[in-house]
Design an enzyme around this catalytic site. Sequence first.
Site, PDB file in Angstrom:
ATOM      1  N   LYS A 161       0.855  -1.191   0.000  1.00  0.00           N
ATOM      2  CA  LYS A 161       0.000   0.000   0.000  1.00  0.00           C
ATOM      3  C   LYS A 161       0.893   1.243   0.000  1.00  0.00           C
ATOM      4  O   LYS A 161       1.845   1.333   0.791  1.00  0.00           O
ATOM      5  CB  LYS A 161      -0.850   0.013   1.274  1.00  0.00           C
ATOM      6  CG  LYS A 161      -1.791  -1.164   1.384  1.00  0.00           C
ATOM      7  CD  LYS A 161      -2.945  -0.978   0.493  1.00  0.00           C
ATOM      8  CE  LYS A 161      -3.962  -2.072   0.655  1.00  0.00           C
ATOM      9  NZ  LYS A 161      -5.021  -1.909  -0.340  1.00  0.00           N
ATOM     10  N   LYS A 266     -12.967  -7.840  -7.149  1.00  0.00           N
ATOM     11  CA  LYS A 266     -13.200  -8.402  -5.813  1.00  0.00           C
ATOM     12  C   LYS A 266     -14.550  -9.138  -5.870  1.00  0.00           C
ATOM     13  O   LYS A 266     -15.612  -8.500  -5.731  1.00  0.00           O
ATOM     14  CB  LYS A 266     -13.205  -7.292  -4.771  1.00  0.00           C
ATOM     15  CG  LYS A 266     -11.818  -6.686  -4.565  1.00  0.00           C
ATOM     16  CD  LYS A 266     -11.841  -5.568  -3.543  1.00  0.00           C
ATOM     17  CE  LYS A 266     -10.472  -5.198  -3.045  1.00  0.00           C
ATOM     18  NZ  LYS A 266      -9.439  -4.993  -4.048  1.00  0.00           N
TER      19      LYS A 266
HETATM   20  O1  LIG Z   1      -5.762  -7.569  -3.505  1.00  0.00           O
HETATM   21  C1  LIG Z   1      -5.000  -8.005  -2.632  1.00  0.00           C
HETATM   22  O2  LIG Z   1      -3.831  -8.314  -2.875  1.00  0.00           O
HETATM   23  C2  LIG Z   1      -5.469  -8.150  -1.203  1.00  0.00           C
HETATM   24  C3  LIG Z   1      -6.746  -7.422  -0.898  1.00  0.00           C
HETATM   25  C4  LIG Z   1      -6.543  -5.927  -0.817  1.00  0.00           C
HETATM   26  O3  LIG Z   1      -5.455  -5.423  -1.042  1.00  0.00           O
HETATM   27  C5  LIG Z   1      -7.662  -5.094  -0.443  1.00  0.00           C
HETATM   28  C6  LIG Z   1      -8.854  -5.641  -0.041  1.00  0.00           C
HETATM   29  C7  LIG Z   1      -9.938  -4.825   0.409  1.00  0.00           C
HETATM   30  C8  LIG Z   1      -9.780  -3.477   0.491  1.00  0.00           C
HETATM   31  C9  LIG Z   1      -8.492  -2.823   0.257  1.00  0.00           C
HETATM   32  O4  LIG Z   1      -7.896  -2.483   1.487  1.00  0.00           O
HETATM   33  C10 LIG Z   1      -7.464  -3.632  -0.517  1.00  0.00           C
HETATM   34  C11 LIG Z   1      -7.398  -3.123  -1.951  1.00  0.00           C
HETATM   35  O5  LIG Z   1      -7.519  -1.916  -2.166  1.00  0.00           O
HETATM   36  O6  LIG Z   1      -7.189  -3.881  -2.885  1.00  0.00           O
HETATM   37 MG   LIG Z   2      -6.863  -2.026  -4.204  1.00  0.00          MG
END
Ligand SMILES: O=C(O)CCC(=O)C1=CC=C[C@@H](O)[C@@H]1C(=O)O
Ligand SMILES: [Mg+2]
Length: 340
Positions: A161, A266
Amino acid sequence: MLYQFEFRPYRRQFKRALSTSHGNWDIREGIILRFTDDKGAIGWGEIAPIPWFGSETLPSAINFCRQLGDEITTETIFSIPSKLPSCQFGFESALNFGFWILDFGLKADFPNSVESATNPQSKIQNLKSKIAYSCLLPAGEAALHQWQTLWQQGYRTFKWKINVVPIQDEIKIFAKLIQALPTSAKLRLDANAGLNWSAANEWLKVCENYSQIEFLEQPLPVEQFDAMLDLANRYSTPIALDESVATLSQLQTCYEKGWRSIFVIKPGIVGSPRLLRQFCQQHDIDVVFSSVFETVIGRQAALNLAAELSHRDRAVGFGVNHWFNEDEETWLENLWNNPH
Ligand SMILES: O=C(O)CCC(=O)C1=CC=C[C@@H](O)[C@@H]1C(=O)O
Ligand SMILES: [Mg+2]
């Protein structure tokens, strides 16, 4: 078809708060669904909303479940409105009776699929390709101390991040991280829509120097689609949309507006698996499947979709960094047998 229907809302504290440019996320709340058919077979589903990504809120999902009573039909399931995408996912997943829990001994009828849900380098069998896992690194300096452990566990793709600490400090940490990572590693940067135009260009200029950078995820806010399309044309580092394509209707809109770089999907919040399947079969899009930090119920349903719909060698963002303290099956048994 008619099913007996039960549901249990849950709250789970993350072992470590998740730091993103949206802020810190401490608690995962959701709902576990259980269907029982007329032969006693059990199907499980999970509703795991992320309202700040554009899904419904937990209260609206709970209200939807409450108004159903203790029976549900497939007709009701396939008419859940698109304003409840996490409910669409959870209820349709529960119809997949191939995955059930016998006396809380987790079992699935997909060969090794449960095993693959935890082992980073195991492969989810699917028709066209095999899939590895990406693992989320802690934000900031902590990433420098964590990546080796995850590498030894078998991970080769990592996500970090950004926009969590001031950019100049973060670029210095990035330089140390990228120098330390083996050249065969892949690194994804996720800004969670938190950069402005100048910072996005600064990051992309840095990324241009490193082949390990797989993509920069959601650099700008959702409403700045045209600017992200511009960035995608200016730099060789791919851009991945995430918050911009959180629901199926957003995914369709960005495709229609010309997005052909990467789409982060997602499954837990995008909406109906049936409609997602149709879209992915009609359009050859470059997809990265991503977790919503769901429990093993939602995770397995999402991984089954990823195995079916992934056809490029993009690691799925479901690396297990042990987000929760409890063992999944123990937790689920307690939730189901001791509803508070
Ligand atoms: O995508 C991944 O590698 C893990 C999941 C992930 O990073 C996330 C899941 C849910 C919300 C967010 O904080 C974050 C994202 O932004 O992708
Ligand atoms: Mg993301």
